[in-house]
Design a protein around this motif. Sequence first.
Motif, PDB file in Angstrom:
ATOM      1  N   VAL A 309      39.747 -14.927 -22.926  1.00  0.00           N
ATOM      2  CA  VAL A 309      40.724 -15.207 -23.989  1.00  0.00           C
ATOM      3  C   VAL A 309      42.039 -15.743 -23.438  1.00  0.00           C
ATOM      4  CG1 VAL A 309      39.740 -13.542 -25.614  1.00  0.00           C
ATOM      5  CG2 VAL A 309      41.499 -12.783 -24.010  1.00  0.00           C
ATOM      6  N   TYR A 340      28.768 -16.423 -29.958  1.00  0.00           N
ATOM      7  CA  TYR A 340      30.175 -16.745 -30.196  1.00  0.00           C
ATOM      8  C   TYR A 340      30.315 -18.198 -30.657  1.00  0.00           C
ATOM      9  CZ  TYR A 340      30.741 -12.595 -27.215  1.00  0.00           C
ATOM     10  OH  TYR A 340      30.653 -11.347 -26.663  1.00  0.00           O
ATOM     11  N   SER A 344      31.937 -19.250 -34.165  1.00  0.00           N
ATOM     12  CA  SER A 344      33.108 -20.121 -34.196  1.00  0.00           C
ATOM     13  C   SER A 344      32.850 -21.345 -35.073  1.00  0.00           C
ATOM     14  CB  SER A 344      33.498 -20.563 -32.780  1.00  0.00           C
ATOM     15  OG  SER A 344      32.588 -21.496 -32.230  1.00  0.00           O
ATOM     16  N   ARG A 372      40.355 -14.558 -34.496  1.00  0.00           N
ATOM     17  CA  ARG A 372      40.999 -13.381 -33.914  1.00  0.00           C
ATOM     18  C   ARG A 372      40.694 -12.111 -34.706  1.00  0.00           C
ATOM     19  NH1 ARG A 372      45.311 -14.602 -30.065  1.00  0.00           N
ATOM     20  NH2 ARG A 372      45.970 -12.454 -30.302  1.00  0.00           N
ATOM     21  N   TRP A 377      36.425 -12.078 -31.205  1.00  0.00           N
ATOM     22  CA  TRP A 377      37.633 -11.730 -30.468  1.00  0.00           C
ATOM     23  C   TRP A 377      37.570 -10.291 -29.958  1.00  0.00           C
ATOM     24  CZ3 TRP A 377      41.373 -15.006 -28.912  1.00  0.00           C
ATOM     25  CH2 TRP A 377      42.508 -14.442 -28.331  1.00  0.00           C
ATOM     26  N   PHE A 381      37.988  -9.831 -26.092  1.00  0.00           N
ATOM     27  CA  PHE A 381      39.213  -9.150 -25.665  1.00  0.00           C
ATOM     28  C   PHE A 381      38.875  -7.920 -24.819  1.00  0.00           C
ATOM     29  CE2 PHE A 381      43.000  -6.468 -26.192  1.00  0.00           C
ATOM     30  CZ  PHE A 381      43.986  -7.392 -25.865  1.00  0.00           C
ATOM     31  N   ARG A 384      38.426  -9.080 -21.192  1.00  0.00           N
ATOM     32  CA  ARG A 384      39.363 -10.119 -20.774  1.00  0.00           C
ATOM     33  C   ARG A 384      39.785 -10.015 -19.312  1.00  0.00           C
ATOM     34  NH1 ARG A 384      41.723  -5.968 -22.996  1.00  0.00           N
ATOM     35  NH2 ARG A 384      43.806  -5.255 -22.380  1.00  0.00           N
TER      36      ARG A 384
END
Length: 548
Positions: A309, A340, A344, A372, A377, A381, A384
Amino acid sequence: MSRDVMEYDVLIVGAGPAGLSAAIRLKQLSQANNQELSVCVLEKGAEVGSHIFSGAVLDPKALQELFPDWQALGAPLHTPVNQDTFVVLGEEKAWPLPAWSLPPLMRNHGNYIISLGEVCRWLAGQAEALGVEIYTGFSAQSPSYDAQGRMSGVITGDMGLDKQGQPTANYTPGIEIRAKYTLVAEGTRGSLTKQLEARYGLRAASSPAKYGIGFKEVWRVKPEHHQKGLVAHTLGWPLDASTGGGGFVYHHGEHLVSVGYVVHLDYRNPYVSPFDVFQTYKTHPKLKALLQGGQRLSYGARAISEGGVQSLPEMVFPGGVLLGCSAGLVNVPKIKGTHYAMKSGMLAAESVFEGIVEGSPEVLTSYPQALRASWVWQELFAVRNVKPYLSRWGTWAGTLLGGIEMWLASWDIRLPWTLKHNAADHATLAEASQSRQPVYAKPDGVLTFDKLSSVSLCNISHDDQQPCHLKLAVADRAVRVNLPRFAGPEQYYCPAGVYEFVEQAGEKILQINAQNCIHCKTCDIKDPTQNITWVPPEGGSGPNYVSQ
């Protein structure tokens, strides 16, 4: 000769999981709201899936959201994961980690071993059934812009040019395809994405992008060696503790095994040959026993986004958005990005549809906001800091720190820091004088192979007379700088034997065998002086992985 012009409501560049999911979602929304919407998908490969080479493990949650009845529709998810192992390798030994020690987000219960190319071809069929127009064999060469500087579409590559870029008798100029919105889903390190990042400053606020190179071979093994549904990941040998990477083995299909290796491209030793790391990996007793008596069916290599991220660019720009691997949505410890990418694409489609209905381009800002707020996310996250830990403290300390943080995340404990990446991958090489050349397994033609025999399995199609699609900013920089300082790393990092230093008239030159290129884009990423730019060759050129 003037260009033909085609116009659509939405143009999507790339018929991978992100682009096709976006196209499908747009059509689902338009039909549900009785809204006419023209959607075009451009794919540079000769067929959908021809540039996608992956025996992947798929988390089906995005597919479930896109098609709740995907099983009834015949989605090609045939091999559920039934066993999940993680093994640390030494040169001769292997130490399996107990299942309870793995953080929950690294487990594969409920996932499927798939052919990603096959899944994309199925998605393309669903998209076309909904009215999406898909054009294969057309590469998006450059963006087009309107008078206000907004992206208004793309210009496809000219066809029928000779090596000097001059028109031949078969010359056909590229087409300008205009759209109200353009969704860029061309995969990792895309040439269009690079142009857009530079024009709009999309990376101004992010950490440097980070990458790996992933290899895969598909083998047909002896029936007694096959364990359908087994997913195995490995860490350690043949890389040293300061060089990041790891291997995978997926058992699927009729006695098929996808065996692969990922090498992180922030390695320091310029003599590292990721291809030879992968070939050496197969000589470990565990791999050798599995593949003994089997047949190698195919080979491929691709760059993989690894920045997480903190390396994500701004994903919205005037006239369009970035999706999937074009943005860098990949989970490094899970080695997954397909779900993902799909999600997206779906979220971007919802923002674009809202913009078309409302007649408001600014509504695209809802796309990164929705991303987000999504599980994409949340998962990215949570991991990360894994890649920065590995880059800063090496394989063993980095893995331990990353594992602790992932366990904490599974208990809903979020650490307050987000580590940045210190340097881009091209800036990490040490001088050749400070480095030692590794020893790799010799090709035996049975278990281990050379680059050219491997490339022959990629079914490459490049017209020898077309312009070279690997552009040098300065023609002699490789000889003047890369060769004396870094031992000519392009001859080592390329997995297809594209770059060779040869003598010509008593002087060294860099010879580019562009016909060997399998479009992995490692040269564009790792060249220490950033002298090489990969651009799409003539549409339809490149590897053809449709058979796998």
